[in-house]
Design an enzyme around this catalytic site. Structure first.
Site, PDB file in Angstrom:
ATOM      1  N   GLU A 191      -5.459  36.659  -8.923  1.00 22.58           N
ATOM      2  CA  GLU A 191      -4.214  36.802  -8.179  1.00 22.58           C
ATOM      3  C   GLU A 191      -3.435  38.030  -8.638  1.00 22.58           C
ATOM      4  O   GLU A 191      -2.946  38.837  -7.836  1.00 22.58           O
ATOM      5  CB  GLU A 191      -3.315  35.569  -8.372  1.00 22.58           C
ATOM      6  CG  GLU A 191      -3.854  34.280  -7.790  1.00 22.58           C
ATOM      7  CD  GLU A 191      -4.665  33.467  -8.781  1.00 22.58           C
ATOM      8  OE1 GLU A 191      -5.306  34.066  -9.674  1.00 22.58           O
ATOM      9  OE2 GLU A 191      -4.675  32.225  -8.654  1.00 22.58           O
TER      10      GLU A 191
ATOM     11  N   LYS B 158      -2.544  37.989 -19.687  1.00 22.12           N
ATOM     12  CA  LYS B 158      -3.150  37.974 -21.021  1.00 22.12           C
ATOM     13  C   LYS B 158      -4.593  38.483 -20.948  1.00 22.12           C
ATOM     14  O   LYS B 158      -5.021  39.280 -21.762  1.00 22.12           O
ATOM     15  CB  LYS B 158      -3.089  36.550 -21.578  1.00 22.12           C
ATOM     16  CG  LYS B 158      -3.578  36.444 -22.988  1.00 22.12           C
ATOM     17  CD  LYS B 158      -3.296  35.054 -23.530  1.00 22.12           C
ATOM     18  CE  LYS B 158      -4.181  34.764 -24.726  1.00 22.12           C
ATOM     19  NZ  LYS B 158      -3.978  33.433 -25.269  1.00 22.12           N
TER      20      LYS B 158
ATOM     21  N   HIS C  53      19.076  13.115  -3.182  1.00 21.41           N
ATOM     22  CA  HIS C  53      18.990  12.968  -1.726  1.00 21.41           C
ATOM     23  C   HIS C  53      17.557  13.124  -1.240  1.00 21.41           C
ATOM     24  O   HIS C  53      17.323  13.416  -0.068  1.00 21.41           O
ATOM     25  CB  HIS C  53      19.935  13.974  -1.063  1.00 21.41           C
ATOM     26  CG  HIS C  53      21.357  13.751  -1.488  1.00 21.41           C
ATOM     27  ND1 HIS C  53      22.188  12.859  -0.864  1.00 21.41           N
ATOM     28  CD2 HIS C  53      22.048  14.241  -2.538  1.00 21.41           C
ATOM     29  CE1 HIS C  53      23.359  12.825  -1.482  1.00 21.41           C
ATOM     30  NE2 HIS C  53      23.298  13.665  -2.512  1.00 21.41           N
TER      31      HIS C  53
ATOM     32  N   GLY D 136      -0.830  31.352 -22.930  1.00 22.06           N
ATOM     33  CA  GLY D 136      -0.066  31.872 -21.801  1.00 22.06           C
ATOM     34  C   GLY D 136       1.209  31.073 -21.542  1.00 22.06           C
ATOM     35  O   GLY D 136       2.288  31.635 -21.346  1.00 22.06           O
ATOM     36  N   ARG D 137       1.111  29.752 -21.579  1.00 16.71           N
ATOM     37  CA  ARG D 137       2.287  28.921 -21.250  1.00 16.71           C
ATOM     38  C   ARG D 137       3.297  28.870 -22.389  1.00 16.71           C
ATOM     39  O   ARG D 137       4.341  28.242 -22.257  1.00 16.71           O
ATOM     40  CB  ARG D 137       1.835  27.524 -20.828  1.00 16.71           C
ATOM     41  CG  ARG D 137       0.932  26.822 -21.826  1.00 16.71           C
ATOM     42  CD  ARG D 137       0.282  25.602 -21.199  1.00 16.71           C
ATOM     43  NE  ARG D 137      -0.726  24.990 -22.064  1.00 16.71           N
ATOM     44  CZ  ARG D 137      -1.996  25.368 -22.122  1.00 16.71           C
ATOM     45  NH1 ARG D 137      -2.411  26.389 -21.387  1.00 16.71           N
ATOM     46  NH2 ARG D 137      -2.849  24.768 -22.917  1.00 16.71           N
TER      47      ARG D 137
ATOM     48  N   GLU E 293      -0.935  21.431 -18.348  1.00 13.49           N
ATOM     49  CA  GLU E 293      -2.049  22.276 -18.800  1.00 13.49           C
ATOM     50  C   GLU E 293      -2.331  21.993 -20.279  1.00 13.49           C
ATOM     51  O   GLU E 293      -3.448  22.133 -20.755  1.00 13.49           O
ATOM     52  CB  GLU E 293      -1.740  23.760 -18.575  1.00 13.49           C
ATOM     53  CG  GLU E 293      -2.965  24.564 -18.180  1.00 13.49           C
ATOM     54  CD  GLU E 293      -2.670  26.000 -17.770  1.00 13.49           C
ATOM     55  OE1 GLU E 293      -2.183  26.777 -18.612  1.00 13.49           O
ATOM     56  OE2 GLU E 293      -2.929  26.368 -16.613  1.00 13.49           O
TER      57      GLU E 293
ATOM     58  N   LYS F 228     -11.739  28.507 -10.398  1.00 15.59           N
ATOM     59  CA  LYS F 228     -11.804  29.978 -10.364  1.00 15.59           C
ATOM     60  C   LYS F 228     -13.245  30.420 -10.132  1.00 15.59           C
ATOM     61  O   LYS F 228     -13.519  31.317  -9.338  1.00 15.59           O
ATOM     62  CB  LYS F 228     -11.335  30.555 -11.702  1.00 15.59           C
ATOM     63  CG  LYS F 228      -9.855  30.416 -11.996  1.00 15.59           C
ATOM     64  CD  LYS F 228      -9.560  31.157 -13.292  1.00 15.59           C
ATOM     65  CE  LYS F 228      -8.224  30.774 -13.886  1.00 15.59           C
ATOM     66  NZ  LYS F 228      -7.980  31.367 -15.195  1.00 15.59           N
TER      67      LYS F 228
HETATM   68  O1  F6P Z   1      -4.006  28.826 -14.817  1.00 14.77           O
HETATM   69  C1  F6P Z   1      -4.833  29.164 -15.861  1.00 14.77           C
HETATM   70  C2  F6P Z   1      -4.286  30.291 -16.673  1.00 14.77           C
HETATM   71  O2  F6P Z   1      -5.324  30.667 -17.511  1.00 14.77           O
HETATM   72  C3  F6P Z   1      -3.024  29.926 -17.459  1.00 14.77           C
HETATM   73  O3  F6P Z   1      -3.298  29.276 -18.626  1.00 14.77           O
HETATM   74  C4  F6P Z   1      -2.402  31.268 -17.637  1.00 14.77           C
HETATM   75  O4  F6P Z   1      -1.058  31.158 -17.993  1.00 14.77           O
HETATM   76  C5  F6P Z   1      -2.631  31.864 -16.271  1.00 14.77           C
HETATM   77  O5  F6P Z   1      -3.913  31.409 -15.890  1.00 14.77           O
HETATM   78  C6  F6P Z   1      -2.558  33.364 -16.209  1.00 14.77           C
HETATM   79  O6  F6P Z   1      -3.494  33.970 -17.052  1.00 14.77           O
HETATM   80  P1  F6P Z   1      -3.376  35.491 -17.438  1.00 14.77           P
HETATM   81  O7  F6P Z   1      -2.102  35.700 -18.180  1.00 14.77           O
HETATM   82  O8  F6P Z   1      -4.579  35.779 -18.259  1.00 14.77           O
HETATM   83  O9  F6P Z   1      -3.384  36.292 -16.165  1.00 14.77           O
END
Ligand code: F6P
Length: 557
Positions: free
Chosen positions: A217, A211, A389, A272-273, A358, A517
């Site tokens: 990452e 987003k 288990h 995002g979620r 979250e 972060k």
């Molecule tokens: O973990 C924090 C977060 O901001 C989430 O809310 C989001 O889904 C994820 O990082 C990824 O963010 P982006 O879609 O901006 O890469």
């Protein structure tokens, strides 16, 4: 309206505290009928939760006092329910049928959604038919989604839940169905390396889903993916046709090299979620076909209508949310456990962890004031029967109680002899075992009959006793289809919203994840040898950085 007087809730809680679930069943022969709720082929059984005949009316009164109907209306109307970021939370708009306008800051977002869905349909059809080609002119056969959190978990869950079993496929010839879709989230280089190992760079497409298009990452994985393509296809080759992007930051995606026509929108009014229903669901459409993605949306839309229209007393997400709030805040359960009896849903706990924690892992109210009570319980789980288990021992005989949610699709997608019967029977038996336990008297009688001597008896009885009286919810769903999975995920989205309203928090921001972060920046610089740690860095972090720097195995400097 003010909340249900705390002393009423407290008195009710105390009343129940002295009563076992078994006694509640014994007192009310209609308890199952009274506390199980059927809707559209679903059955949600709350009769094994620690609620009495009067609890649900009290909780409904609490919801009314918290203004839940108004909050539901505000959510769907696109009001800025995410107050801290001054945004609506319009995931429901993404699956809303019809073209009735829905305005955000005076702009109708429905045509934007329709246009994005249409572009998703086109890309999915092209890729699945082998018509999208890479830099060398060969058709795309594999897709890798690069994204994390909400840009990974929802699409990954849906793809892993609904994908047909893998079958042998000819490596040449016309492509008639699907493509391989894999997911890379972790910045751990192992994740990307393993995903790429079996793939041919000439026929691989990457979806960079982010987003913000600033997530460390995802950007690191995207850069490494590009380097992998260049290394294989040649320095002079333009590999940008191997990338599409799903983002709210189209400028950054274009700066990365993605063609404008390959940038799909992710609007700021979708969290995002909550984004799997948006172009973030592109991996789903590519893997399963756009028609099944539409069925997923339709299932979620049916729950949206139910949530908006059904009276609170029969409204499934509301009832689930009320009981969740009751368990977390009034009965003091710090944990809840989700066990899907469906191997296809093995990623559900991970998806729910982000959705629930979250959203509702907050400590201040909407106005910034400190909350006096607890908010969301922690959530964990595993597919049944595997969890039986592992941690069911803790559930049955541990010293803490965590209410369990059993999620059971009835009809097998791929029947094998009597295995579905075994699966369902296990789910029902575990919920029953949590309820009834096993009494010391019954065990004593059995052990005596088996000839155990009096010397060993007491310890043996104690070790085998299961106290029972442990709460659970059972969700029976007809089957695990695209439509039903859409319903399940929307049920959990709305239930999470209901709990947030009762806690008095904003479930749509996530400022808590920012700190780590930010702090990673100087540590990355220190480990890369580019800078020293800022003054004031705590001694433990300093010591750990020094230790890592002293190791011969650290690469990337
Ligand atoms: O973990 C924090 C977060 O901001 C989430 O809310 C989001 O889904 C994820 O990082 C990824 O963010 P982006 O879609 O901006 O890469």
């Amino acid at each position: 309206m003010t909340a249900t007087a705390p002393h009423l809730l407290a008195a009710h809680r105390q009343l129940l505290a002295g009563t076992t679930l078994a006694e509640l069943f014994a007192r009310d022969p209609d308890r199952f009928a009274r506390l199980s709720f059927a809707w559209d082929g679903w059955l949600v059984d709350l009769s094994k939760e620690r609620v009495g005949a009067d609890t649900l009316p009290l909780l409904v009164a609490q919801a009314m006092a918290a203004g839940l109907p108004g909050w539901i209306a505000a959510l769907f109307a696109g009001e800025k329910v995410n107050q801290s970021e001054r945004r609506p939370a319009l995931h429901t708009a993404l699956r809303r049928p019809g073209d009735a306008p829905l305005l955000v800051d005076g702009h109708d977002i429905i045509p934007d959604i329709r246009a994005a869905l249409s572009r998703m349909r086109t890309l999915a059809a092209q890729v699945r038919a082998g018509l999208r080609v890479g830099a060398t002119g060969r058709p795309i056969r594999a897709v890798v989604n690069l994204g994390i959190g909400g840009s990974d978990l929802g699409p990954l869950l849906v793809c892993s839940a609904l994908a047909p079993p893998p079958r042998a496929r000819a490596s040449t010839g016309p492509q008639t169905q699907g493509v391989d879709v894999s997911f890379v989230a972790n910045v751990d280089p192992e994740h990307l390396t393993r995903a790429l190992a079996p793939l041919d760079p000439a026929t691989t497409l990457f979806i960079v889903t982010s987003k913000t298009f600033t997530t460390q990452e995802t950007l690191a994985n995207a850069a490494s993916a590009k380097a992998w393509l260049v290394a294989a296809l040649g320095k002079g080759v333009d590999v940008n046709s191997h990338f599409v992007a799903v983002t709210g930051n189209s400028a950054a995606a274009r700066a990365f090299g993605t063609a404008s026509a390959d940038v799909f929108p992710l609007w700021d009014w979708v969290g995002g979620r909550y984004s799997l229903w948006s172009p973030a669901g592109l991996p789903i459409a590519l893997k399963l076909g756009f028609e099944r993605f539409e069925k997923l949306l339709a299932g979620a839309a049916s729950v949206d209508t139910h949530f908006r229209e059904e009276p609170l007393e029969r409204n499934l997400p509301v009832l689930l949310g009320l009981v969740g709030w009751w368990n977390a805040t009034q009965l003091g359960h710090a944990e809840r456990v989700v066990v899907p009896y469906a191997q296809a849903l093995f990623r559900l706990p991970a998806y729910l962890q982000q959705l629930v924690l979250e959203s509702n892992g907050k400590r201040v109210g909407r106005d910034g004031g400190a909350l006096t009570g607890p908010t969301s319980a922690a959530l964990w789980g595993e597919a049944g029967t595997n969890g039986q288990h592992a941690f069911f021992q803790w559930l049955h005989q541990g010293t803490r109680e965590a209410p369990v949610e059993f999620i059971v699709p009835i009809t097998a997608t791929h029947p094998l002899a009597n295995q579905q019967t075994l699966l369902i029977a296990n789910a029902l038996a575990q919920a029953q075992a949590l309820l009834v336990g096993r009494s010391p008297e019954a065990i004593r009688t059995e052990l005596l009959a088996r000839g155990m001597t009096a010397a060993d008896l007491d310890a043996a009885v104690a070790a085998r006793t299961c106290p029972g009286n442990r709460a659970s919810t059972m969700l029976l769903m007809p089957e695990l289809s695209s439509y039903r999975l859409g319903q399940l995920l929307a049920l959990y989205e709305h239930r999470t919203f209901v709990e947030a309203v009762l806690y008095g928090i904003n479930p749509f921001d996530q400022f808590g994840v920012e700190l780590g972060k930010t702090l990673a920046g100087p540590i990355v610089a220190a480990l890369a040898g580019a800078a020293v740690l800022p003054p004031g860095t705590d001694a433990s972090t300093r010591g750990l950085v020094a230790h890592v720097l002293a190791q011969p195995g650290l690469t990337g400097r």
